[in-house]
Motif scaffolding. Structure first.
Motif, short mmCIF file in Angstrom:
data_model
loop_
_atom_site.label_atom_id
_atom_site.label_comp_id
_atom_site.label_asym_id
_atom_site.label_seq_id
_atom_site.Cartn_x
_atom_site.Cartn_y
_atom_site.Cartn_z
N ALA A 77 -110.84 -27.76 -35.31
CA ALA A 77 -112.01 -27.01 -35.75
C ALA A 77 -111.63 -25.71 -36.45
CB ALA A 77 -112.91 -26.71 -34.54
N ARG A 78 -110.51 -25.12 -36.07
CA ARG A 78 -110.13 -23.83 -36.64
C ARG A 78 -109.43 -23.94 -37.98
NH1 ARG A 78 -107.43 -21.08 -31.39
NH2 ARG A 78 -107.04 -19.30 -32.76
N LEU A 79 -108.82 -25.05 -38.27
CA LEU A 79 -108.13 -25.22 -39.54
C LEU A 79 -109.04 -24.95 -40.74
CD1 LEU A 79 -105.81 -26.06 -41.37
CD2 LEU A 79 -106.35 -28.45 -40.88
N PRO A 80 -110.28 -25.45 -40.77
CA PRO A 80 -111.13 -25.19 -41.94
C PRO A 80 -111.48 -23.73 -42.15
CG PRO A 80 -111.97 -27.04 -40.66
CD PRO A 80 -110.91 -26.40 -39.83
N MET A 81 -111.34 -22.91 -41.12
CA MET A 81 -111.68 -21.51 -41.29
C MET A 81 -110.82 -20.83 -42.36
SD MET A 81 -114.17 -21.07 -39.16
CE MET A 81 -114.58 -22.71 -39.72
#
Length: 449
Positions: A77-81
């Motif tokens: 979930a954090r990769l796209p940030m």
């Protein structure tokens, strides 16, 4: 927000956050009793006491039941940030032919996030991570898809602002992960120290990989590919993370006197320090893009993030340092101020990109320990029932600092030159140190055992 040489405003893409693979083996729960006969060799038997400080801390961390499962989902979930802003810039600039429009759209998203994120985090604290994170993520993904369609069909510019502003409901996945560690390791400052260091290393890896992945997808496939991939990864990761209910912190009962974490002793002082620290990151990125003005700029910024990531992991493997956390923060800020002077000296002196890369690597080594200690202080001063909101306020302060630092760095480069621009990160770090010193006893209650 205008930037020198029409460079994409990558400094607006804080987010904090990318993939670290957890160790695949566990530390034995029980140690063998001393015996005259040598014990059979085990995996890790060659570890020395020093190695134990680098590997065993993380092995113990991920030996916690459920830790690997929620970490896996959260990392996805954090990769796209680290992808969304870069993807939006490439997508909008390519279709509309205007970096100014692309920068204005992403700046609007940043401002919307600063307003909405604390409210979303407050709902998470009141109703639980799974109940709020999933619908909030669905709304954010719909906003990203709306932006993609608007750009694809060359819709009026105002629709881009509206669509990108809708992504502000994206939950602070890094904060939720830190809240789970705080719940799982309450009363264990050593484990919490290691967890905070791990989370900060994830943030730094995001700076290295997220923008590169976004740019690759947009160039290799089609301009909207980065946004589309980011939306899929975000929704998938949050669904996996939210499904791990066993490690989710319970909703703390709220009292009638509960207010905003802003009123917690020490929190206002910490937020202004985070604001100044964010200016270090924002200005450093813009100045480096302007100074190098070429593809090597990305590699140099990656060196800074790599230095921070390595230092964060090493810092987390140590036992909780002695003294109170406020003094540790002062020491980290002082080290960051000193190390941030190295790029300025390299740029103003030799002008060699090799020397600049080495100085950025060293400068980056001070940022992760500073952020780890600062976030630990935030956890200490924030009431347990408002932990997600408190950490989101810290991230919001960083976002504001990045925006201000980007503007200050761009102005300095344009009016005084790129080499002089490296004085802005040094000044911002010195300001953060001065603010922490001026806070005095404002953070003294945030002591670690």
């Amino acid at each position: 927000m205008p930037q020198p040489n029409s460079a994409p405003p990558l400094a607006l893409a804080l987010a904090p956050e990318l993939l670290v693979l957890a160790p695949r083996y566990r530390e034995p729960r029980h140690r063998a009793a001393p015996s005259p006969a040598p014990a059979p060799p085990r995996r890790g038997a060659r570890e020395t006491r020093g190695a134990r400080g680098t590997l065993a801390s993380y092995r113990r961390l991920f030996a916690t039941p459920g830790a690997r499962a929620f970490t896996a989902g959260n990392l996805v979930a954090r990769l796209p940030m680290g992808m969304f802003s870069v993807s939006a810039v490439i997508m909008i600039a390519g279709e509309y032919g205007s970096y100014a429009l692309a920068g204005a759209v992403t700046a609007t998203g940043l401002a919307a996030t600063a307003l909405v994120a604390p409210f979303t985090a407050r709902l998470v604290d009141r109703h639980g991570q799974a109940r709020i994170a999933v619908p909030a993520t669905v709304l954010a993904v719909l906003g990203s898809l709306a932006l993609l369609l608007c750009v694809r069909h060359h819709a009026p510019a105002w629709t881009l602002f509206a669509a990108y502003a809708a992504t502000a409901t994206t939950p602070n996945t890094g904060g939720m992960s830190r809240a789970r560690w705080a719940h799982l390791h309450r009363g264990d400052p050593a484990a919490l120290h290691t967890a905070n260091a791990f989370e900060q290393a994830v943030d730094e890896l995001c700076f290295m990989v997220g923008p590169v992945l976004a740019a690759f997808l947009c160039a290799a496939l089609f301009p909207e590919a980065g946004t589309l991939a980011g939306a899929v990864l975000l929704l998938t990761g949050v669904l996996v993370f939210a499904a791990q209910r066993a490690t989710e912190p319970p909703v703390a009962p709220r009292t009638g006197t509960a207010g905003t974490p802003l009123r917690a002793p020490g929190m206002p002082a910490l937020l202004v320090v985070f604001l100044a620290t964010g200016a270090v990151f924002g200005s450093m990125e813009v100045v480096t893009l302007a100074y190098v003005d070429g593809p090597a700029a990305g590699a140099l910024l990656a060196l800074q993030a790599a230095g921070s990531c390595a230092a964060g992991l090493a810092y987390g493997s140590l036992a909780v340092p002695g003294g109170d956390a406020r003094r540790r923060l002062l020491g980290c800020l002082a080290a960051m101020t000193a190390l941030m002077a190295l790029p300025l000296l390299s740029a103003a002196g030799t002008g060699s990109l090799l020397a600049l890369g080495g100085s950025l690597l060293l400068a980056g080594m001070a940022t992760a320990p500073t952020m780890v200690t600062g976030m630990t202080l935030v956890q200490r001063v924030t009431p347990a029932a408002q932990l997600n909101e408190g950490m989101t306020l810290a991230v919001t302060a960083l976002l504001g600092g990045i925006a201000a630092g980007s503007a200050a760095g761009g102005w300095t480069v344009e009016h005084l030159g790129a080499a002089t621009g490296y004085g802005v990160p040094v000044s911002a770090a010195a300001l953060a140190l001065a603010l922490a010193l001026a806070a005095g006893t404002g953070m003294t209650k945030a002591r670690l055992p």
